[in-house]
Design a protein around this motif. Sequence first.
Motif, PDB file in Angstrom:
ATOM      1  N   PRO A 180       0.828  -1.215   0.000  1.00 38.90           N
ATOM      2  CA  PRO A 180       0.000   0.000   0.000  1.00 38.90           C
ATOM      3  C   PRO A 180       0.861   1.263   0.000  1.00 38.90           C
ATOM      4  N   PRO A 181       0.273   2.408  -0.344  1.00 44.91           N
ATOM      5  CA  PRO A 181       1.025   3.662  -0.317  1.00 44.91           C
ATOM      6  C   PRO A 181       1.649   3.960   1.045  1.00 44.91           C
ATOM      7  N   SER A 182       0.979   3.574   2.135  1.00 48.63           N
ATOM      8  CA  SER A 182       1.521   3.863   3.466  1.00 48.63           C
ATOM      9  C   SER A 182       2.804   3.102   3.754  1.00 48.63           C
ATOM     10  N   PHE A 183       3.129   2.107   2.921  1.00 53.81           N
ATOM     11  CA  PHE A 183       4.373   1.365   3.084  1.00 53.81           C
ATOM     12  C   PHE A 183       5.523   1.989   2.291  1.00 53.81           C
ATOM     13  N   ASP A 184       5.243   3.060   1.546  1.00 52.01           N
ATOM     14  CA  ASP A 184       6.292   3.707   0.757  1.00 52.01           C
ATOM     15  C   ASP A 184       7.130   4.586   1.668  1.00 52.01           C
ATOM     16  N   GLY A 313      -6.980  -7.178   8.390  1.00 50.34           N
ATOM     17  CA  GLY A 313      -7.191  -6.259   9.500  1.00 50.34           C
ATOM     18  C   GLY A 313      -6.683  -6.744  10.831  1.00 50.34           C
ATOM     19  N   CYS A 314      -5.743  -7.693  10.816  1.00 53.21           N
ATOM     20  CA  CYS A 314      -5.225  -8.257  12.067  1.00 53.21           C
ATOM     21  C   CYS A 314      -3.909  -7.572  12.432  1.00 53.21           C
ATOM     22  N   PRO A 315      -3.751  -7.088  13.657  1.00 55.33           N
ATOM     23  CA  PRO A 315      -2.497  -6.438  14.053  1.00 55.33           C
ATOM     24  C   PRO A 315      -1.343  -7.442  14.159  1.00 55.33           C
ATOM     25  N   VAL A 316      -0.115  -6.919  14.057  1.00 54.21           N
ATOM     26  CA  VAL A 316       1.053  -7.792  13.979  1.00 54.21           C
ATOM     27  C   VAL A 316       2.136  -7.364  14.967  1.00 54.21           C
ATOM     28  N   VAL A 317       2.915  -8.359  15.374  1.00 51.46           N
ATOM     29  CA  VAL A 317       4.213  -8.127  16.001  1.00 51.46           C
ATOM     30  C   VAL A 317       5.235  -8.730  15.056  1.00 51.46           C
ATOM     31  N   VAL A 318       6.151  -7.900  14.552  1.00 54.43           N
ATOM     32  CA  VAL A 318       7.121  -8.364  13.563  1.00 54.43           C
ATOM     33  C   VAL A 318       8.497  -8.425  14.212  1.00 54.43           C
ATOM     34  N   VAL A 319       9.107  -9.612  14.152  1.00 56.51           N
ATOM     35  CA  VAL A 319      10.445  -9.836  14.699  1.00 56.51           C
ATOM     36  C   VAL A 319      11.349 -10.213  13.521  1.00 56.51           C
ATOM     37  N   PRO A 320      11.913  -9.225  12.821  1.00 53.61           N
ATOM     38  CA  PRO A 320      12.619  -9.512  11.570  1.00 53.61           C
ATOM     39  C   PRO A 320      13.984 -10.151  11.791  1.00 53.61           C
ATOM     40  N   LEU A 321      14.403 -10.923  10.789  1.00 51.15           N
ATOM     41  CA  LEU A 321      15.726 -11.530  10.810  1.00 51.15           C
ATOM     42  C   LEU A 321      16.620 -10.998   9.693  1.00 51.15           C
ATOM     43  N   ALA A 332       5.250  -1.501   8.751  1.00 53.66           N
ATOM     44  CA  ALA A 332       4.035  -1.898   9.469  1.00 53.66           C
ATOM     45  C   ALA A 332       3.861  -1.074  10.744  1.00 53.66           C
ATOM     46  N   GLU A 333       4.951  -0.850  11.459  1.00 48.01           N
ATOM     47  CA  GLU A 333       4.863  -0.049  12.678  1.00 48.01           C
ATOM     48  C   GLU A 333       4.550   1.405  12.358  1.00 48.01           C
ATOM     49  N   ALA A 334       5.202   1.959  11.319  1.00 42.82           N
ATOM     50  CA  ALA A 334       4.946   3.352  10.943  1.00 42.82           C
ATOM     51  C   ALA A 334       3.500   3.562  10.512  1.00 42.82           C
ATOM     52  N   ALA A 335       2.901   2.526   9.928  1.00 45.56           N
ATOM     53  CA  ALA A 335       1.497   2.614   9.512  1.00 45.56           C
ATOM     54  C   ALA A 335       0.531   2.450  10.678  1.00 45.56           C
ATOM     55  N   GLY A 336       1.070   2.154  11.864  1.00 50.27           N
ATOM     56  CA  GLY A 336       0.231   2.022  13.047  1.00 50.27           C
ATOM     57  C   GLY A 336      -0.489   0.702  13.168  1.00 50.27           C
ATOM     58  N   ALA A 337      -0.035  -0.312  12.379  1.00 52.31           N
ATOM     59  CA  ALA A 337      -0.740  -1.595  12.340  1.00 52.31           C
ATOM     60  C   ALA A 337      -0.090  -2.662  13.207  1.00 52.31           C
ATOM     61  N   GLY A 338       0.964  -2.309  13.921  1.00 55.65           N
ATOM     62  CA  GLY A 338       1.641  -3.304  14.748  1.00 55.65           C
ATOM     63  C   GLY A 338       2.900  -2.729  15.346  1.00 55.65           C
ATOM     64  N   GLU A 360      -6.107  -0.454  21.444  1.00 47.54           N
ATOM     65  CA  GLU A 360      -7.193  -0.182  20.499  1.00 47.54           C
ATOM     66  C   GLU A 360      -6.687   0.593  19.291  1.00 47.54           C
ATOM     67  N   SER A 361      -5.690   1.467  19.502  1.00 50.21           N
ATOM     68  CA  SER A 361      -5.174   2.264  18.386  1.00 50.21           C
ATOM     69  C   SER A 361      -4.452   1.392  17.368  1.00 50.21           C
ATOM     70  N   ILE A 362      -3.722   0.378  17.828  1.00 50.09           N
ATOM     71  CA  ILE A 362      -3.035  -0.510  16.900  1.00 50.09           C
ATOM     72  C   ILE A 362      -4.046  -1.360  16.140  1.00 50.09           C
ATOM     73  N   ARG A 363      -5.069  -1.840  16.832  1.00 50.30           N
ATOM     74  CA  ARG A 363      -6.093  -2.619  16.132  1.00 50.30           C
ATOM     75  C   ARG A 363      -6.805  -1.747  15.095  1.00 50.30           C
ATOM     76  N   ALA A 364      -7.062  -0.498  15.455  1.00 46.06           N
ATOM     77  CA  ALA A 364      -7.683   0.423  14.495  1.00 46.06           C
ATOM     78  C   ALA A 364      -6.736   0.698  13.327  1.00 46.06           C
ATOM     79  N   GLY A 365      -5.435   0.777  13.619  1.00 45.42           N
ATOM     80  CA  GLY A 365      -4.459   0.985  12.561  1.00 45.42           C
ATOM     81  C   GLY A 365      -4.413  -0.173  11.591  1.00 45.42           C
ATOM     82  N   ALA A 366      -4.523  -1.398  12.108  1.00 45.11           N
ATOM     83  CA  ALA A 366      -4.538  -2.575  11.241  1.00 45.11           C
ATOM     84  C   ALA A 366      -5.783  -2.587  10.367  1.00 45.11           C
ATOM     85  N   GLN A 367      -6.902  -2.203  10.942  1.00 42.72           N
ATOM     86  CA  GLN A 367      -8.142  -2.168  10.159  1.00 42.72           C
ATOM     87  C   GLN A 367      -8.100  -1.062   9.103  1.00 42.72           C
TER      88      GLN A 367
END
Length: 392
Positions: A180-184, A313-321, A332-338, A360-367
Amino acid sequence: MRILFSTVKDIGHVTPLVPYARRLRDLGHEVRVATSADEGAVAALKEAGLAHAAFDGPAPDQLQAVMKRVDELKGEEAIAFGFREGFAGVAARAAMPKLQQTIREFRPDLVVRESAEFASLVAAEAADVPQVGVAVYCSEYESWIAAQVTGAVDQLRTLVGLSPDNGHAQRSQRTFTSFPPSFDRGPPLPDRPPSFRVAPEISPRHTASALQPDWMPAGDKPFLFVTFVTFGTVAGRSERVRNAYRILLEAVGSLPVKALLTTGPVMPREELGVIPDNVRVEKFVPQVEIMPYASAVVCHGGSGTLLSTLAMGCPVVVVPLFADQPANARAAEAAGAGLAVFTHDADEIATAIRAVLTSESIRAGAQKLAAELASMHPMNEAIAEIISIVGK
């Protein structure tokens, strides 16, 4: 019309091309997918009913030399070496002869490549065939890759009689993306046209039934889907990855949740160590069956898993390698989704999971991000755009 798709063998690269190839085939166009004769890639194409045009992979000793050096290096330096000397180096040089032969014999009207397959980038131009790209990475990572492989691609160009172009052909390629654009994030490439954004295709969300599936633990605690399935081909080789599984299990085991961990086909169960009582381990469960129950998803940020999770619309915790995962985690974090956790510490991961489950804000961000993804072009419009490019 004849369309040739070209991809490296990894399933995470083959899969994004399949919806495009299948839709064009269903419209009556002649479609082939060029990739190496890897068992997993060939099986995926067969399941999709797509014709396979094989090209060669690098010799085992060449590939081992590249991977040995990747293991010795660290962070971005290791990944840059892997792209430069692996994907754009030994892999592209090995693929080139048969790929050029396929182009001569099949005579495609268009070549469609994915982000890590570089032989077709050069072979199509040498044969004066128009081409487009399907991005398997977010824009930040696409830009970074382009900068790393410029010299290697120029060497490929010289091999087929083209002049070096300092990366212009790759940067200026028309690209289709499901990010999505928010990932740019980060500066855009100076000579790249706007990407054509295509909504991810996901299966219809199942409705949770009163009869819970076998993998669903009983009780009323929050349910986590913990998936490392995108690490299948790496897990058996890397102790770092195996240790990441153990740390995640420790983090989840400390929380008042119930969780399903999918490991993929390669990770031996005995390598996981002690499995907490609140975690069920399976090699694979279709994600669409899990999401009606999931309160959050914990993953390493592979593009396929992350996009399909966020599209629901599910929030995430990302642990990158490695690879594009840190860029995806930041986006994903900058977009407020996790939340992104860059230190592999069980307590920090557990803290992030608690925050995502209660925010609630993160869940709303994911949605909100799910709505953004759904608003992008449907696949049929992407196919119409591809066909119009050939017409031009």
